[in-house]
Motif scaffolding. Structure first.
Motif, PDB file in Angstrom:
ATOM      1  N   ASP A  21      40.148  30.874  36.183  1.00  0.00           N
ATOM      2  CA  ASP A  21      40.430  29.977  37.308  1.00  0.00           C
ATOM      3  C   ASP A  21      41.346  30.706  38.286  1.00  0.00           C
ATOM      4  O   ASP A  21      41.929  31.743  37.957  1.00  0.00           O
ATOM      5  CB  ASP A  21      41.038  28.655  36.836  1.00  0.00           C
ATOM      6  CG  ASP A  21      42.398  28.801  36.192  1.00  0.00           C
ATOM      7  OD1 ASP A  21      43.157  29.701  36.591  1.00  0.00           O
ATOM      8  OD2 ASP A  21      42.711  28.012  35.280  1.00  0.00           O
ATOM      9  N   PRO A  22      41.473  30.203  39.513  1.00  0.00           N
ATOM     10  CA  PRO A  22      42.258  30.933  40.528  1.00  0.00           C
ATOM     11  C   PRO A  22      43.750  30.984  40.246  1.00  0.00           C
ATOM     12  O   PRO A  22      44.456  31.814  40.845  1.00  0.00           O
ATOM     13  CB  PRO A  22      41.958  30.161  41.821  1.00  0.00           C
ATOM     14  CG  PRO A  22      41.486  28.819  41.385  1.00  0.00           C
ATOM     15  CD  PRO A  22      40.815  29.019  40.076  1.00  0.00           C
ATOM     16  N   GLN A  23      44.264  30.126  39.374  1.00  0.00           N
ATOM     17  CA  GLN A  23      45.694  30.141  39.094  1.00  0.00           C
ATOM     18  C   GLN A  23      46.041  31.114  37.962  1.00  0.00           C
ATOM     19  O   GLN A  23      46.926  31.957  38.110  1.00  0.00           O
ATOM     20  CB  GLN A  23      46.186  28.730  38.719  1.00  0.00           C
ATOM     21  CG  GLN A  23      46.259  27.771  39.884  1.00  0.00           C
ATOM     22  CD  GLN A  23      44.898  27.275  40.324  1.00  0.00           C
ATOM     23  OE1 GLN A  23      44.013  27.040  39.480  1.00  0.00           O
ATOM     24  NE2 GLN A  23      44.710  27.113  41.627  1.00  0.00           N
ATOM     25  N   THR A  32      43.975  33.403  36.401  1.00  0.00           N
ATOM     26  CA  THR A  32      43.339  34.718  36.499  1.00  0.00           C
ATOM     27  C   THR A  32      42.916  34.978  37.947  1.00  0.00           C
ATOM     28  O   THR A  32      41.718  35.077  38.240  1.00  0.00           O
ATOM     29  CB  THR A  32      42.111  34.780  35.571  1.00  0.00           C
ATOM     30  OG1 THR A  32      41.217  33.707  35.910  1.00  0.00           O
ATOM     31  CG2 THR A  32      42.517  34.646  34.116  1.00  0.00           C
ATOM     32  N   PRO A  33      43.870  35.140  38.863  1.00  0.00           N
ATOM     33  CA  PRO A  33      43.506  35.302  40.280  1.00  0.00           C
ATOM     34  C   PRO A  33      42.716  36.580  40.553  1.00  0.00           C
ATOM     35  O   PRO A  33      41.831  36.585  41.414  1.00  0.00           O
ATOM     36  CB  PRO A  33      44.861  35.315  40.989  1.00  0.00           C
ATOM     37  CG  PRO A  33      45.846  35.725  39.938  1.00  0.00           C
ATOM     38  CD  PRO A  33      45.333  35.161  38.658  1.00  0.00           C
ATOM     39  N   THR A  34      43.019  37.646  39.834  1.00  0.00           N
ATOM     40  CA  THR A  34      42.301  38.905  40.079  1.00  0.00           C
ATOM     41  C   THR A  34      40.835  38.787  39.674  1.00  0.00           C
ATOM     42  O   THR A  34      39.931  39.190  40.417  1.00  0.00           O
ATOM     43  CB  THR A  34      42.970  40.046  39.299  1.00  0.00           C
ATOM     44  OG1 THR A  34      44.347  40.126  39.668  1.00  0.00           O
ATOM     45  CG2 THR A  34      42.285  41.366  39.591  1.00  0.00           C
ATOM     46  N   TRP A  87      39.157  36.053  39.348  1.00  0.00           N
ATOM     47  CA  TRP A  87      38.531  35.070  40.224  1.00  0.00           C
ATOM     48  C   TRP A  87      38.070  35.723  41.524  1.00  0.00           C
ATOM     49  O   TRP A  87      36.951  35.511  41.990  1.00  0.00           O
ATOM     50  CB  TRP A  87      39.517  33.942  40.511  1.00  0.00           C
ATOM     51  CG  TRP A  87      38.960  32.821  41.339  1.00  0.00           C
ATOM     52  CD1 TRP A  87      38.973  32.719  42.701  1.00  0.00           C
ATOM     53  CD2 TRP A  87      38.293  31.653  40.862  1.00  0.00           C
ATOM     54  NE1 TRP A  87      38.377  31.557  43.101  1.00  0.00           N
ATOM     55  CE2 TRP A  87      37.949  30.873  41.988  1.00  0.00           C
ATOM     56  CE3 TRP A  87      37.978  31.170  39.600  1.00  0.00           C
ATOM     57  CZ2 TRP A  87      37.295  29.655  41.885  1.00  0.00           C
ATOM     58  CZ3 TRP A  87      37.325  29.954  39.494  1.00  0.00           C
ATOM     59  CH2 TRP A  87      36.988  29.216  40.618  1.00  0.00           C
ATOM     60  N   GLN A  88      38.934  36.548  42.100  1.00  0.00           N
ATOM     61  CA  GLN A  88      38.581  37.229  43.345  1.00  0.00           C
ATOM     62  C   GLN A  88      37.452  38.231  43.118  1.00  0.00           C
ATOM     63  O   GLN A  88      36.534  38.360  43.942  1.00  0.00           O
ATOM     64  CB  GLN A  88      39.805  37.942  43.917  1.00  0.00           C
ATOM     65  CG  GLN A  88      39.534  38.653  45.241  1.00  0.00           C
ATOM     66  CD  GLN A  88      40.782  39.339  45.779  1.00  0.00           C
ATOM     67  OE1 GLN A  88      41.839  39.320  45.148  1.00  0.00           O
ATOM     68  NE2 GLN A  88      40.665  39.947  46.952  1.00  0.00           N
ATOM     69  N   ASP A 101      44.234  39.617  32.861  1.00  0.00           N
ATOM     70  CA  ASP A 101      44.050  39.650  34.305  1.00  0.00           C
ATOM     71  C   ASP A 101      45.027  40.616  34.957  1.00  0.00           C
ATOM     72  O   ASP A 101      44.681  41.308  35.926  1.00  0.00           O
ATOM     73  CB  ASP A 101      44.221  38.242  34.867  1.00  0.00           C
ATOM     74  CG  ASP A 101      43.822  38.137  36.323  1.00  0.00           C
ATOM     75  OD1 ASP A 101      42.609  38.166  36.590  1.00  0.00           O
ATOM     76  OD2 ASP A 101      44.720  38.034  37.180  1.00  0.00           O
TER      77      ASP A 101
END
Length: 746
Positions: free
Chosen positions: A52-54, A56-58, A60-61, A217
């Motif tokens: 999820d973007p919170q 695992t932001p890398t 996710w991107q 991440d």
């Protein structure tokens, strides 16, 4: 002469249409060979519901700008523990680590991986030789751990897990670091292939999994910051961490891998990838030759069609994992209950077969009441429609329910009730063959419609195949093949019985040939082995559909037809690129290069496992016992049915042959026969009961030749002919027609 030429012309037209269908589809493309470096980041146990973007932001991107898929981590061992996953990655084939295993709680126990560094640059894996021997001598896939590293000049490994994949067969690791350096730029640029062990996400506790995913991440962020120019980064949740098998994360980002789905010829479906495809993909984008005969995977590609919204896109593989997990649990009780239900019906049918026959003035057991017969007919119809109903049930997301098993049962029961009611109150139901014709048509139509629309109901369906098993991801499954064989041939037999005798062969060939193309096309059923089996069944059914037995000329014609279709499918499959060939083409290729022994060994092992472990084996045996020891007995009604309806006899014989041959060739033992019996045997029992119920009718037949030389009654309709011949058969008289002669043998 016409009745011999027309079926051949029909078969020729169908084959021409099949060739057009096979040749008219575009080949599955692969992404351009445009990368100078490949970096594989492995995170054992990482699933899409961890992303999820919170947290695992890398990742996710990266998923937003690259291509994604649900990764099946099948290896040579179940479950695929982290060590097995890394070894499979390095082998490009189904492999396993000799020291991997699970503890009493079902959790994978990590082996002690020792990596020596004698020169401080590379590494040496002392256990690698033992792992290679284990895979070569104890396992049946012919995997060679280290085949990926042997295919490139230099390989980097970061972490002990990566060392298992990067070690050459003799144990050498070209460049090794126990953990990622502070600045890994020079390390990742030192070799064209880098493998990074970013840890594992274990357990089912959400907090524990979230922390482990966040740590992985962070490692991924460091890798992406240091990745070389023109590089392909593959992120893979390459193993399970317990006996609970799941689908995992697969992300590919690099030149030619823009936002889309990852696909592969081994899966044939967008958004699905196998672990064994990673090694061939790495070599392909690096423009390196693949080791001959060692890789079982195929290079992956990026396919369009992904939703624009990333959350919606990620929801697809996450939902597929949820469905596959629920399917594994539900299929066990579904087929168990189906076997129990049909066994109870088989036991109930036997005494009714003895009592249903009315004895024209002679003393005997009390006949079956009309209500009892009607209830049994409804139950037999429901039993035959259960598998098609369960297949339709997968059109609704029952696996998302809080109680998925109950939801599946409710949807299936509703579908069975609707189908049974529709059959029961339809006009053709009143005729003797009406229920069989209707049920067979419905069963075949349900499976065929699913195949024509992409087999979405069979993928991760209770009566389909599971992506967790890694055997099939598209096309026609084992259970679907059995239902389609029974439905197609029984429907063809009932239809052929309604036409003139000289046209029966044409009807059987036309219906069966169309379904053979559906089954064998690599873009539809994708099951050439099933097409060969169905060809054998159709050939036998066509040969004896006009009555009589399998004479030498009939066997010769059936054999020639079967060989023509088999050779045709084989040649078409061999004309396709090697990476896109089906099971038949791969088998012939293996025969040509001398590696067919492993293929045959695996097929034998699969047959034995299916024979001993599948509930459909029990259903096939129960059905066989019912047919042989009851229905085919003098009091069982099936012989009387065969005498009155020779085309139906031909259809049943063809279905039995096709189901047995299809299961044996596909490594499914009696699974195909069990699925076919689930549809065909209840209908055979129902029609046998109806024939016995009319056995004491006294209607004097008027026999005379028709223009094509077959015996017929004065009434030209099929039902009138049936009612005329039934009392003759019941009195022990056999009616035969050859040319313009009619012979009555007392």
């Amino acid at each position: 002469m016409r009745h011999r030429i027309v079926p051949l012309l029909v078969l020729a037209v169908l084959l021409a249409a099949g060739i057009t269908a096979l040749a008219g589809q575009p080949a599955v493309g692969t992404s351009a060979r445009s990368a100078d470096y490949v970096v594989v980041v492995g995170v054992a146990g990482l699933r899409w519901d961890d992303v999820d973007p919170q947290r695992t932001p890398t990742l996710w991107q990266l998923a937003g700008q690259g291509s994604i898929a649900a990764l099946s981590v099948r290896s040579a061992r179940l479950p695929t523990c982290p060590a097995d996953g890394w070894v499979t990655l390095g082998a490009g084939n189904y492999a396993a680590h000799d020291a991997s295993g699970v503890d009493t709680d079902g959790e994978c126990t990590p082996p002690q991986i020792v990596v020596d560094q004698p020169d401080g640059i590379g590494g040496f894996l002392p256990s690698q030789r033992a792992t290679v021997r284990f895979n070569q001598e104890r396992l049946s896939w012919g995997a060679v751990p280290g085949a990926l590293a042997e295919s490139v000049r230099c390989t980097v490994a970061v972490g002990p897990g990566a060392a298992l994949a990067a070690a050459r067969p003799f144990g050498r690791v070209d460049r090794y670091e126990p953990e990622l350096p502070e600045d890994p730029r020079d390390l990742l640029a030192s070799c064209v292939l880098s493998l990074v062990d970013a840890g594992a996400v274990t357990g089912e506790d959400p907090a524990v999994r979230a922390a482990a995913a966040a740590q992985a991440d962070a490692e991924l962020a460091r890798v992406l910051a240091a990745r070389p120019q023109r590089s392909l980064v593959l992120v893979a949740g390459l193993a399970d961490t317990s006996t609970s098998t799941r689908l995992h994360v697969a992300v590919a980002d690099g030149p030619g891998w823009d936002a889309g789905w990852i696909t592969s010829p081994t899966t044939g479906r967008d958004g699905y990838l196998q672990l064994v495809d990673l090694a061939p993909t790495a070599l392909y984008v690096l423009d390196r030759n693949q080791p001959a005969g060692l890789f079982i995977g195929q290079p992956a590609a990026s396919a369009p069609g992904r939703p624009q919204d990333l959350a919606d896109a990620i929801a697809h593989p996450a939902d597929a994992d949820r469905e596959a997990r629920a399917q594994r649990r539900a299929s066990a009780w579904f087929f168990g209950l189906l076997v129990a239900f049909q066994t109870i019906l088989a036991v109930a049918v036997v005494p009714l077969l003895r009592r249903v026959r009315r004895n024209a003035g002679r003393p005997g057991p009390d006949p079956v009441t009309r209500w009892a017969g009607a209830i049994l007919e409804v139950l037999l119809t429901a039993a035959a429609l259960t598998i098609p109903a369960a297949l339709l049930a997968d059109g609704l997301p029952w696996w998302r329910s809080d109680r998925p098993n109950l939801a599946l049962a409710a949807i299936t029961l509703v579908a069975v009730a609707i189908g049974t009611t529709a059959v029961r109150f339809s006009r053709p139901y009143r005729s003797t063959l009406g229920p069989m014709a209707l049920v067979a048509t419905v069963a075949a139509a349900v499976v065929a419609a699913d195949v024509l629309t992409g087999a979405r109901l069979q993928l991760n369906g209770v009566t389909g195949y599971s992506a967790l098993e890694g055997g099939r991801y598209a096309g026609l499954g084992t259970v679907g093949l059995g239902v389609l064989i029974a439905g197609t041939l029984l429907a063809a037999g009932c239809l052929a019985q309604r036409v003139r005798r000289s046209w029966r062969v044409t009807v059987v060939v036309a219906v069966g040939g169309a379904v053979i193309i559906l089954v064998g096309s690599p873009y539809l059923g994708a099951d050439p082995v099933g097409a060969i089996a169905l060809t054998a069944g159709v050939s036998i059914a066509a040969a004896i559909s006009t009555g009589g037995w399998l004479s030498l000329p009939r066997v010769a014609w059936a054999t020639v037809a079967g060989l023509v279709v088999t050779v045709g499918f084989a040649l078409l499959d061999l004309q396709r690129p090697e990476t896109e060939r089906g099971s038949l083409g791969r088998l012939l290729t293996a025969l040509g290069d001398g590696t067919a022994g492993l293929t045959l060994h695996r097929s034998s092992a699969a047959n034995l496992a299916a024979l001993l472990g599948s509930p459909l084996t029990v259903l096939a045996l129960v059905s066989g016992v019912l047919v042989w020891f009851a229905l085919l007995q003098p009091w069982g009604g099936l012989k009387r049915l065969f005498g009155i309806y020779p085309a139906v006899r031909a259809a049943m014989a063809g279905a039995a042959v096709a189901a047995v041959v299809g299961g044996g060739l596909a490594g499914a033992a009696l699974d195909v026969a069990g699925a076919a019996a689930a549809v065909g045997v209840p209908m055979a029992a129902l029609v046998a009961l109806r024939v016995l119920g009319h056995s004491a009718d006294r209607t004097r037949p008027t026999i005379g030749p028709d223009p094509d030389g077959s015996a017929t009654a004065a009434n030209s309709s099929t039902e009138a002919l049936t009612e005329a011949i039934e009392p003759v058969v019941s009195a022990g008289v056999t009616v035969e027609s050859r040319g313009s002669r009619q012979q009555l043998h007392q």
